[in-house]
Design an enzyme around this catalytic site. Structure first.
Site, PDB file in Angstrom:
ATOM      1  N   THR A 174     -66.123 -11.778  53.569  1.00  0.00           N
ATOM      2  CA  THR A 174     -67.162 -12.711  53.972  1.00  0.00           C
ATOM      3  C   THR A 174     -66.691 -14.143  53.714  1.00  0.00           C
ATOM      4  OG1 THR A 174     -68.847 -11.104  53.514  1.00  0.00           O
ATOM      5  CG2 THR A 174     -69.483 -13.378  53.166  1.00  0.00           C
ATOM      6  N   GLY A 228     -73.465  -6.560  48.668  1.00  0.00           N
ATOM      7  CA  GLY A 228     -74.746  -7.127  49.084  1.00  0.00           C
ATOM      8  C   GLY A 228     -75.975  -6.449  48.517  1.00  0.00           C
TER       9      GLY A 228
END
Ligand code: ASP
Length: 307
Positions: A174, A228
């Site tokens: 990410t 996440g």
């Protein structure tokens, strides 16, 4: 003295020297250095923090080395679904997208939502329709094809496994950016392709304001990377800001508390980048490594990968 500062990340995880070739390491370092310096130049020329983080993240989205935009991992169905968000510390305005396909730069879509919508968070086909209306760039499937990522997905596509991009032999991640501009405004942005072989329209922390991204001029700007599911439940980005706002912690103290203590005891692997209203930078992570870079008018360009 007026301070300007920027930090970027390209993902955190099991990133070790043993898992890297010299060529790959050089490619990462070059990409991080060029991106942080380009975004810093924008700040130096009087640009806003919001423009700087959008530009930095869009540049990283265009580099296949990172799991965002062009380099996004494959979903269970063999496609790409991307998440992104951006927040302005001055107005507390925010824009976020989840599960979008074919958009060249999801962070630009998030910024367009911030500027031109009464909403904060759009998802899937509706978000794509909004992007079309605002004439944002779309790309065909081939644009998002990467041979390594395809192999990575083929190994698990017939299983119920899903994995963070930075597990396994090659590491990706990410991307995100945080910045402080000459007017004292903070901003943060984050963008991801999520997890390889993700199913059921799984969404992580990246597009969730307060979890993966947060900015507030009275405290700090934060962009997260890591597992996440943990970052969502720990509301990581807002937690750092809250410790500063309500407990008077410094940026470093707040980051240490959340990343090195709370997340570790919770089992959440990853890290974040942060800048406060005085231009202090913090880049903590509890994993083996995190692709990261920073620069300010008090500090020369820094690029790091390992602990
Ligand atoms: N946090 C991202 C997610 O769970 C993944 C990452 O940071 O690499 O979607």
């Amino acid at each position: 003295m007026t301070r300007i500062a920027i930090a970027i990340h390209g993902g955190a995880g099991t990133i070790t020297p043993a898992s890297m070739t010299p060529e790959l390491e050089k490619a990462y370092k070059t990409a991080l250095q060029k991106t942080v310096e380009e975004a810093y130049s924008l700040l130096e020329a009087g640009g806003t923090a919001l423009d700087a983080v959008e530009q930095a993240v869009a540049l990283l989205e265009n580099i296949p080395l990172f799991n965002a935009g062009r380099g996004s991992v494959f979903t269970k169905e063999g496609g790409h679904e991307m998440d992104a968000s951006i927040m302005c510390g001055k107005t507390l305005g925010a824009g976020a997208v989840a599960g979008v396909r074919s958009i060249r730069n999801p962070v630009v879509l998030a910024r367009t939502i911030l500027e031109h919508s009464d909403h904060v968070f759009l998802a899937g086909s509706g978000a794509e329709e909004f992007a079309r209306k605002h004439r944002l760039a779309f790309e065909p499937e081939e644009y998002f094809y990467d041979a390594f990522r395809y192999r990575q997905w083929r190994e698990v596509r017939d299983t119920d496994l899903f994995m963070l991009d930075h597990t396994g032999d090659r590491k990706f991640g990410t991307v995100g950016a945080v910045a402080l501009d000459a007017d004292g405004n903070l901003a943060a942005a984050t963008s991801t392709g999520g997890m390889t072989n993700k199913n059921y329209n799984r969404i992580g922390d990246t597009p969730v304001i307060g979890a993966g991204t947060y900015a507030n001029n009275s405290t700090c700007a934060i962009s997260c990377t890591g597992h996440g599911e943990y970052f969502l439940r720990a509301v990581v980005a807002y937690d750092v800001s809250c410790l500063m706002e309500y407990k008077g912690y410094s940026l470093q103290q707040a980051c240490d508390k959340v990343v090195m203590e709370k997340l570790v005891s919770f089992g959440g692997e990853g890290g974040l980048i942060a800048v406060d209203a005085s231009g202090h930078l913090a880049l903590p992570f509890n994993s083996e490594g995190m692709y990261r870079a920073s620069k300010s008018n008090q500090q020369a360009t820094y690029v790091g990968i390992y602990k």
